[in-house]
Structures are given as structure tokens and as C-alpha cells.
Design a protein around this motif. Structure first.
Motif, mmCIF file in Angstrom:
data_model
loop_
_atom_site.group_PDB
_atom_site.id
_atom_site.type_symbol
_atom_site.label_atom_id
_atom_site.label_comp_id
_atom_site.label_asym_id
_atom_site.label_seq_id
_atom_site.Cartn_x
_atom_site.Cartn_y
_atom_site.Cartn_z
ATOM 1 N N GLN C 123 0.814 -1.218 0.000
ATOM 2 C CA GLN C 123 0.000 0.000 0.000
ATOM 3 C C GLN C 123 0.844 1.263 0.000
ATOM 4 O O GLN C 123 0.369 2.337 -0.376
ATOM 5 N N VAL C 137 -3.487 -10.106 -8.893
ATOM 6 C CA VAL C 137 -4.894 -9.729 -8.776
ATOM 7 C C VAL C 137 -5.610 -9.825 -10.115
ATOM 8 O O VAL C 137 -6.660 -10.461 -10.242
ATOM 9 N N ASP C 168 -15.435 -9.259 -6.143
ATOM 10 C CA ASP C 168 -15.171 -8.506 -4.918
ATOM 11 C C ASP C 168 -16.021 -9.009 -3.756
ATOM 12 O O ASP C 168 -15.594 -8.949 -2.598
ATOM 13 N N ALA D 173 -16.008 -5.580 0.044
ATOM 14 C CA ALA D 173 -15.797 -5.529 -1.403
ATOM 15 C C ALA D 173 -15.154 -4.199 -1.797
ATOM 16 O O ALA D 173 -14.279 -4.145 -2.669
ATOM 17 N N HIS D 176 -11.565 -4.236 -0.808
ATOM 18 C CA HIS D 176 -10.826 -5.098 -1.723
ATOM 19 C C HIS D 176 -10.365 -4.335 -2.953
ATOM 20 O O HIS D 176 -9.201 -4.411 -3.357
ATOM 21 N N ARG D 177 -11.283 -3.592 -3.537
ATOM 22 C CA ARG D 177 -10.901 -2.825 -4.732
ATOM 23 C C ARG D 177 -9.929 -1.706 -4.389
ATOM 24 O O ARG D 177 -9.136 -1.298 -5.223
ATOM 25 N N MET D 179 -7.557 -1.830 -1.965
ATOM 26 C CA MET D 179 -6.225 -2.298 -1.604
ATOM 27 C C MET D 179 -5.651 -3.320 -2.568
ATOM 28 O O MET D 179 -4.438 -3.558 -2.584
ATOM 29 N N LEU D 180 -6.508 -3.949 -3.333
ATOM 30 C CA LEU D 180 -6.025 -4.904 -4.334
ATOM 31 C C LEU D 180 -6.609 -4.548 -5.688
ATOM 32 O O LEU D 180 -7.388 -5.326 -6.275
ATOM 33 N N PRO D 181 -6.252 -3.389 -6.193
ATOM 34 C CA PRO D 181 -6.854 -2.948 -7.456
ATOM 35 C C PRO D 181 -6.349 -3.796 -8.619
ATOM 36 O O PRO D 181 -5.217 -4.297 -8.596
ATOM 37 N N ALA D 182 -7.198 -3.940 -9.623
ATOM 38 C CA ALA D 182 -6.800 -4.706 -10.795
ATOM 39 C C ALA D 182 -6.513 -3.765 -11.952
ATOM 40 O O ALA D 182 -5.433 -3.799 -12.544
ATOM 41 N N LEU D 183 -7.454 -2.928 -12.227
ATOM 42 C CA LEU D 183 -7.318 -2.021 -13.362
ATOM 43 C C LEU D 183 -8.068 -0.738 -13.039
ATOM 44 O O LEU D 183 -8.968 -0.737 -12.199
ATOM 45 N N HIS D 186 -11.840 -0.654 -12.969
ATOM 46 C CA HIS D 186 -12.604 -1.122 -11.823
ATOM 47 C C HIS D 186 -12.501 -0.130 -10.669
ATOM 48 O O HIS D 186 -11.890 -0.406 -9.657
ATOM 49 N N PHE D 192 -20.315 1.264 -8.577
ATOM 50 C CA PHE D 192 -19.856 -0.017 -8.010
ATOM 51 C C PHE D 192 -20.645 -0.350 -6.750
ATOM 52 O O PHE D 192 -21.097 -1.496 -6.562
ATOM 53 N N ALA D 195 -23.951 -1.620 -7.712
ATOM 54 C CA ALA D 195 -23.871 -2.988 -8.237
ATOM 55 C C ALA D 195 -23.761 -4.000 -7.102
ATOM 56 O O ALA D 195 -24.363 -5.092 -7.151
#
Lengths: 207, 207, 207, 207
Positions: C123, C137, C168, D173, D176-177, D179-183, D186, D192, D195
DNA sequence: CCCTAAGCGAGACGGTACGTCGCGTCTTTAC
DNA sequence: GTAAAGACGCGACGTACCGTCTCGCTTAGGG
């Protein structure tokens, strides 16, 4: 009780004010704790912080009586040394000097390290070196010179001898070996003291 | 790629940035900064923290080279003192001793306080007192005793004189007055040195 | 004053093992040492300094391959995790998700702390968080979404379901409990995984 | 005011009767300086050294109240976050959850990076993760579960829904996005959040 | 005999310095 | 050429002690 203390600290501002009882016991507790620390860890172990904790005395109180940990250590150690200042006068100067120097080397054997540490610490504390001078060095020197003066009058010394220098050449020589040692082959023992006296009395120039 | 020097540059630019520097440069910077601090504030002002800041040297490097601020101060001061160890030999012992002691009291007049502080600090640091012994006290004592030995062989000294004790009774007497002063009336000057020699050569016993 | 123990810099030890080594050997030694340190002391124990010492690898070499100790720890740990990315496809989505989540909570039970530490360290390191995204990820998310897409086409999901959000709400929920635990009463176990799936499949709105 | 001292450090050292009272202004100065550093340089910039220098507070004082720079950063950040714990209850659960999650994603948009860094740093500090749990995670979870419980009683939730898991599947959730982002495709935005709620309320199984 | 104010404990606090660890850069040296 | 070994500046850590400053208990002196 208005009993005046003989061994009061250098300038303990003992105001006749009101308040809590005289803190003679406080001073005693501090000095006792200091002696313990001095014996255990040397002068580096004597800190106001530790003394306060051991003696159950507050740091502020310590500051009131002593200007530094070194001053505290000095008093804790030398306050119990009063008697060694006594100088014998049997009429025989050489014998008296021998007695005195033997006592000094005996003291060094027991606690030479502590003395060296205190004298050493004083080199960086003007207040402390002054206290050492006033309460210890000068008094011992005066007693010695007084004794030497009597001997001079009694015809036991050369008339042109420098009495003050004699002190440095006897006691000072011992302190020199204590604080600036060269090798273990040069101990500060009674033989050394005898050699100092022999050198000085007989002179080193060929007869 | 073209800027890499094949030849080792004789004077690599010592940028104040990171990376390795030459040991001698680092040591010199540290010793210079130490000398300044020693002169300004005495040995209490010589701390690894301040030396590191002034010299642009890291504390870790100081720890690697010197075991304590006292050791650093010792080297910074005594490393420039080599010449005083020289001992003259004119054939006249008394004259040579006088020369030497006059040099010593002259040194004390200039920087006696600093010397006293360093010797004092060493009293609480075994490593430092050992360094003092090895690198200073013993060497000077050996030179002196060597000179005295020659004089003894030349018949300029009493055969039973204790040569080692003579050193303590001349140099040690000076250190005594330096570190354990009694009064301003007892300075460490040339007259004092002369008195030491007179006392010792002629003896203090009545003729 | 030269040629003394404090003047002489320590001489470099002449040991074999210098010179060029194969990159893969070096990398392997570094990763092995890192794994050991990671297991023993957590990510705080993974420093270039220690890894270099343990692996017999120079720090410069470590810098060449990894941007930070965190990146090294990341690779040391996740390089052995490739297989867990595999995603089953039995045709039964719910069963497959259950299998996957059970595998995840099993992994967390074994080394959840280490994973949390690595993700946590990332982080504050943009490079590391990017590496995590690219190499872990995103790949896992893509595989999951791909599997979910197939299920959607097969009519096993509501047409309006948000597939990315599902990831998620399953994996992310597990990471949430791992890294932001509330009480021991909220473990990350298979029952929890089942509850996640039940909640999500059946919906939480009343029938 | 019956204001309980929530802001007090982990250990309430205030025992009635002894010692000096705590200086709340010192704590405030430290927290203010910490906030500045946290904003400027992230959690890596929050060191006891810098905070002490900026706030005019001694390091020892910082050590007394906070176990680590991370703990200090945690308190400096989350102490100003009290109000966000408030949970609305309009009677409409879905609307209330939407409100809350929108607030969360708004918070993440403003200072998600800081939050992630603090949570990340806590992963390697047991004391800090515990403080996070006690003072933040658990309180928020309890409030959420309480609200969900009311909704359950009101018949707004399926009787077999797992309330605790819901929290992980909504808030978790988002974390999660974060601290562990993908792109970048997202993001953690209101869409979000919507959703997440849609998935969870309606379920993802086909109707 | 109580009241009041000082002495004193306890210790919080801002500092300075200590000694250590780790980072990232740079030099030296061996293979 | 490459890589080890490691020296070095730098920043931060956590601790010890200093000297100052409040608190609040304790006790004696004054009312």
C-alpha cells in the motif's frame, strides 16, 4: 534543635524558613545510594536519575544540594576520608613522610580507581575541581607544608629546599602513576614510595 | 559508456553525496572537526553527534574508527604532538631535563586544560587509558629512562638512584599541579620546573 | 603515532566466491533466503541487508533484480503460488466457486498473515502494488470473470448480474476479514465461504 | 458533558492522585503535525523523528502515548472520522445501505490512499491491527449488523441471510478494490456500490 | 487544633546524545 | 566484465540522562 551541622555541604542554603523537617536524612540517603552506585559501576553509574530512584529522593532535591553527579560522587567518597588527612609528627620527618605515603598507596590499592575517576571527572567541571581544591588538595598540602616547615626549622631539611615542590614530588608522583600508568611493572606500592623518598632525600646527583 | 575512466583518477571528486569515500579523507575530516570542537567547548563538546554533523561524516563511521568520543578527542589532540616526544642529549643531563620540563610547562600553558580533560576522561574508559599508556605515557617514559640510563653510565647520577621514580618526580609533579591544583600561587611554570630539578638533584636532606 | 590498532583500517577478508555467478543461482539463493526470513520474522524481517548476508549475495545484485525488500518478499512468496490460480470448470458454477473459496480460506489458514503483510506493505509502494495487480490480482480476476462469463452464457446467472462485483463480493469479502478483522468470532473459514455464496446466490431480499 | 474520553491513548494512565496531569495540548500538537506529514508524504513520512521536530514534542513523549509511528498515524487520521460511523435508519434498508456505501466511496475518493496505507501498515503491527479492530472495524460492523438486525425483524431481509457476511460483501468488497486494485476500469465509485447492493439483494442466481 | 504554605515525592516534558539498523550509492578486489 | 564485499552518508529507531516544570501529599509553623 538548632544544632549546626559541621559537615554541611559547600553552600547549603538552609533557610530558617518553615516547612518540612530538616532533610539530613534525605542527604544521607542520597549519599548512601551514591556510594553504592559508585562502587558498582564507577562514576559513570552515578547519575541523578539512578540516585533519585535508589534513595527515594526527588531529582529536584539532588539539584538543590549538588551541582552535578560528579559533585555528588565527590562528596559521597571524600566525606568518609577525613581521617586520612591527619599528619603524624614524630620528630622524624623521613619516617613521617614514609608513613603518610604508605597510607596513600594503601588507599590507592583499595580504591585508587574510584579516586582517579572522580579527579578525572573534575577536569571538565570547574565547580568540581574547585571543590576538590578547597576541601581536599589544599588542606592536605597545607598540612604537609606545615610539617615540612617544622622540619626545616628543626634543621632536618636543606635550607634552600622548595617545600611546595616536595609535595608534588611525593604525592604528585603517586597520582601520576595512578592516573597515567605506563605498565604493570610500575605499580604504586610501598617500594615505590620508599624510592621516591630515597631519591628526594639523598638527591640523584652523584655524591 | 564513453565516460568511464580507465585510468584511476588521482583525485576522485569527493562529492558530498553518498557512496564510499576514502578512509583517510573521512578520518581527516573527523579529526579536524574534533579539534575545533575540542578547542571551542572542551571535551564535553566532543560528541559523535556533533562531529558527524560538522565533518559530514556518519556516526557509524566514527564508531568504526573510535570506541568513544574520548578516544576521538585523544587522537585529535595527541596526533599533533609527536615532536614533543623528542628528547635532547647534549651530554649535560640536568640541562636536558630542564629543557624538557620547560617544554612541558610551555605545553601546559598553551593547552593544559585540554590535556587534563582528556586524561581525566580516560579515567573512566579502560580502552582510552590503555591507548594513552601505549601511545603516549610509555613512549615518553621509555625515552626519558633511556636518557637517564645513559647519564647513569656516564656517572652523572648516583648509582642507587631509581630512574623510573625520577620520571614521576619530574613529569608527574607537573601533572599533579595541573590536575589537582591547590591555589593560583602554585603555578606550573619554569620556576617550578627548576625547583623540581634542584630538589631532586641536590636532595632535600641537609648537607 | 602511526601503525597502531586504531589507525589501521580492517583489511578485507580474502574469501573465495567472488566474481561472476549465474544469474539464476543468485536469484534462487536470494529467494530462498527471503522465504526463510519471511517465515521467521514476517515482512519486517525481510531487508536487503539480511538477505544479502544470508544468501551470500551482494546488495547491489538485489537492487538489480528487485526494487525493494517488499518486491523481493512478494516474489519469494507468490512465485510458489501459481497453481492456486487454476480455476475448475465442472459445469456447476456454485460448486466451482465453493471449491475455489475453500482453497482460498485454506491458504489463508496456512499463511494468511504473510499474505496480509505483503499486501499491506504494497500500500505504500506504488511499484509493488502494480506488480501485485499485474501478476496476481488481475490474472485471478480475469480467470474468475471468464468462468463467470461462461456461466452467464449457460444461463446459470441472472443476466443483469455484475460479474466484476461478484469477485469482490466473494474473494474481497475474504480479504476483508483477513486484513480488517473484528473479532475471533468472525473467522475466515469454509462456513464463511459458504455463507458468502449463499447470500449472493439466493439474494438477501425476502422471497 | 458526560463525554467519555474516547480520544485518550490506549492505556488510561490517569490514576487519581499522583504525578503531573497529562498535557492534552501536547497530544494535539503531535496529532496535528502527524496529519500534515500524513497528507504530505504518506505514512512513510510519519516518523517519530519528524513529528517530534514539527510539533515541538520530545520523542520520549511520543513513545509513551503511541507504540509506533503507525499507531500515531492511525489515531491522527481516524480520530477525525467519528461522524462517519453514524448509520442512518430511514426504515428503508436498501436506501440506507446505499447512503452508507456512497459515503464510503466518497471517503475513499478523498483519502483512500491514506486509509489503505494505514490499514496496510497495521498488517505488520499486532498492536495496531488490534487498535484498528477495537476502535474502528468492530464499531462499524456492530452498527451495521444492528441496522441489519432491525431490517431482519421488519421482514426486509430473508430470514436465512447471514448478516455478518453481508457486511463483508458490501464494505469488504470496497476495501478489496481499494487495496487490491486490478485495473482503472474497476474504480470504487457509486456505480460499483450500487452494483454490490443489486447483486446482493436480488441474488445472482437466475430467477 | 485547625489552617496554610513550604518541602518534598513523583514524574511529565523538551532536549541532546547514545549506539544500532537499514537503505541506496559508491569503491575495491577477486574470479 | 561481473559480482562479492563492504565503506559510507543518511535517516530513523528506541533508550538514558539532563535540567526544568508542575502536581499533590505531608508536615510544621502561625493563627
Amino acid at each position: 534543635m538548632e544544632q549546626t551541622d559541621i559537615d554541611t555541604p559547600p553552600e547549603p542554603l538552609l533557610k530558617p524558613g518553615r516547612g518540612r523537617r530538616r532533610a539530613e536524612d534525605v542527604r544521607h540517603a542520597a549519599l548512601t545510594a551514591t556510594s553504592t552506585l559508585l562502587f558498582e559501576d564507577g562514576i559513570r553509574g552515578v547519575t541523578f536519575e539512578k540516585v533519585a530512584a535508589r534513595a527515594g529522593v526527588s531529582k529536584v532535591t539532588l539539584y538543590k544540594w549538588w551541582s552535578s553527579p560528579g559533585a555528588l560522587a565527590f562528596e559521597a567518597y571524600f566525606s568518609a576520608l577525613e581521617e586520612t588527612l591527619a599528619f603524624p609528627d614524630t620528630g622524624d620527618l623521613r619516617a613521617d613522610l614514609t608513613t603518610q605515603l604508605h597510607a596513600l598507596v594503601g588507599l590507592f590499592a583499595r580504591s585508587g580507581g574510584t579516586i582517579a575517576q572522580i579527579v578525572g571527572a573534575a577536569q571538565s567541571e570547574p565547580e568540581l575541581i574547585e571543590a576538590l581544591s578547597n576541601q581536599y588538595v589544599r588542606r592536605r598540602r597545607d598540612l604537609a607544608v606545615e610539617r615540612l616547615g617544622k622540619a626545616l626549622e628543626a634543621g632536618q631539611l636543606r635550607p634552600d629546599a622548595d617545600l611546595d615542590a616536595i609535595v608534588d614530588q611525593l604525592w604528585g608522583a603517586c597520582y601520576h602513576r595512578l592516573m597515567l600508568p605506563a605498565l604493570p611493572e610500575h605499580p604504586v606500592d610501598e617500594a615505590f614510595a620508599d624510592a621516591l623518598i630515597a631519591n628526594l632525600f639523598g638527591g640523584i646527583a652523584p655524591a
